[in-house]
Scaffold this active site. Structure first.
Site, short mmCIF file in Angstrom:
data_model
loop_
_atom_site.label_atom_id
_atom_site.label_comp_id
_atom_site.label_asym_id
_atom_site.label_seq_id
_atom_site.Cartn_x
_atom_site.Cartn_y
_atom_site.Cartn_z
N SER A 171 0.83 -1.20 0.00
CA SER A 171 0.00 0.00 0.00
C SER A 171 0.87 1.26 0.00
CB SER A 171 -0.97 -0.05 1.19
OG SER A 171 -2.00 0.90 1.06
N MET A 172 0.78 2.13 1.00
CA MET A 172 1.63 3.30 1.02
C MET A 172 3.11 2.91 1.04
SD MET A 172 2.00 6.43 3.78
CE MET A 172 3.15 5.44 4.75
N ASP A 204 -9.10 -6.65 -3.60
CA ASP A 204 -8.60 -5.38 -3.08
C ASP A 204 -9.40 -4.23 -3.69
OD1 ASP A 204 -7.15 -3.19 -2.19
OD2 ASP A 204 -5.20 -4.06 -2.66
N HIS A 243 -7.35 -6.01 0.63
CA HIS A 243 -6.19 -5.13 0.74
C HIS A 243 -5.19 -5.61 1.79
CE1 HIS A 243 -4.17 -1.38 -0.16
NE2 HIS A 243 -4.15 -1.02 1.11
#
Length: 286
Positions: A95-96, A218, A246
């Site tokens: 993710s980030m 996701d 996710h």
């Protein structure tokens, strides 16, 4: 353990084991401990030196209440790798954390052997950008949502249908998510960074071998976004893990760990353009 960058930012990290170094980067609002249950033991057993860190904004790293940019987070990672003499390093981001890894591969390729990008994309959707900005605004206003509501929304946003349909599993997740707080200024700053601008053209310049892992259900970074990212990064490969959302690395850890270890064990010493790790289209879509 803590290190302090040249800019005075304190970063919390853990450095475990011997072997080729692997750095794990978490997503928005997540502490480094999310890796400890599944990924750290599996990677150590596979013979890797495993490094985890709390990104700026997540205590005990400095919170960065005045705000920060993705370039700041990239600089933090580069400083830590140099400090630990852990280069060239294999980096795994989700993710980030994948966004940080993508930008790190552009800015500091000399530090890297290879990169795994999980729940990743080259641009965020409009809905994802609006959601991230709205969550950041809730933190800024000091709005406290009922823990049960907050947990249920996060569960539906981050977990796959099979997990949500299993009341026993879902109850465990709801308890865990309800126990986490809304976050402070550091999480707010991370939220504002987590919605990517369109970076696809820039990522055509990545020369580090990359493998993109998507999760079938996701909603944040769907498999189509992962495939799009892999298409623009020269030589990148792509794989979708079925049956998870996710948080796929926590929902389907065995499948994710197999994929990680298979890629990270490749010999990257002779790789110059990433072409030697390219799969055929059929293999990439398998």
């Amino acid at each position: 353990m803590l290190m302090t960058t040249e800019d005075g930012i304190r970063l919390s990290y853990h450095d475990q084991g011997d072997g080729p170094p692997v750095l794990l980067l978490t997503g928005t609002g997540a502490p480094s401990s999310v890796w400890d249950l599944h990924q750290v033991p599996a990677l150590r057993a596979a013979g890797f030196r495993v490094i985890t860190m709390d990104n700026r904004g997540i205590p005990p790293s400095d919170e960065g209440a005045a705000g920060f940019t993705v370039d700041d987070l990239v600089a933090d990672v580069a400083a830590l790798l140099d400090y630990l003499d852990a280069t060239p390093c294999r980096v795994v981001g989700t993710s980030m954390g994948a966004y940080i890894a993508q930008e790190l591969a552009l800015a500091h390729p000399r530090l890297l052997d290879a990169v795994v990008l999980m729940a990743a994309c080259g641009r965020s959707s409009l809905v994802q950008r609006v959601l991230a900005e709205a969550e950041a605004e809730l933190i800024e206003r000091g709005t406290e949502l009922p823990p049960g509501y907050r947990a249920a929304v996060r569960a539906m946003h981050n977990l796959g249908p099979a997990t949500l349909a299993d009341d026993d599993l879902a109850a465990d997740w709801l308890d865990l998510l309800a126990a986490s707080d809304d976050g402070g200024p550091g999480v707010r700053a991370q939220l504002l960074l987590s919605a990517l601008p369109d970076r696809r053209e820039a990522y055509r310049g990545i020369k580090v071998p990359c493998h993109v892992i998507s999760f079938e259900h996701d909603l944040v970074a769907p498999p189509s976004a992962g495939a799009e990212l892999a298409e623009v990064i020269p030589g990148a490969t792509h794989r979708t893990i079925p049956g998870c959302g996710h948080f796929g690395y926590l929902e389907k850890p065995e499948a994710v760990n197999r994929e990680l270890i298979h890629f990270l064990r490749m010999d990257f010493g002779a790789v110059t353009t990433g072409a030697s790790v390219t799969r055929t289209r059929a293999e990439r879509q398998a």
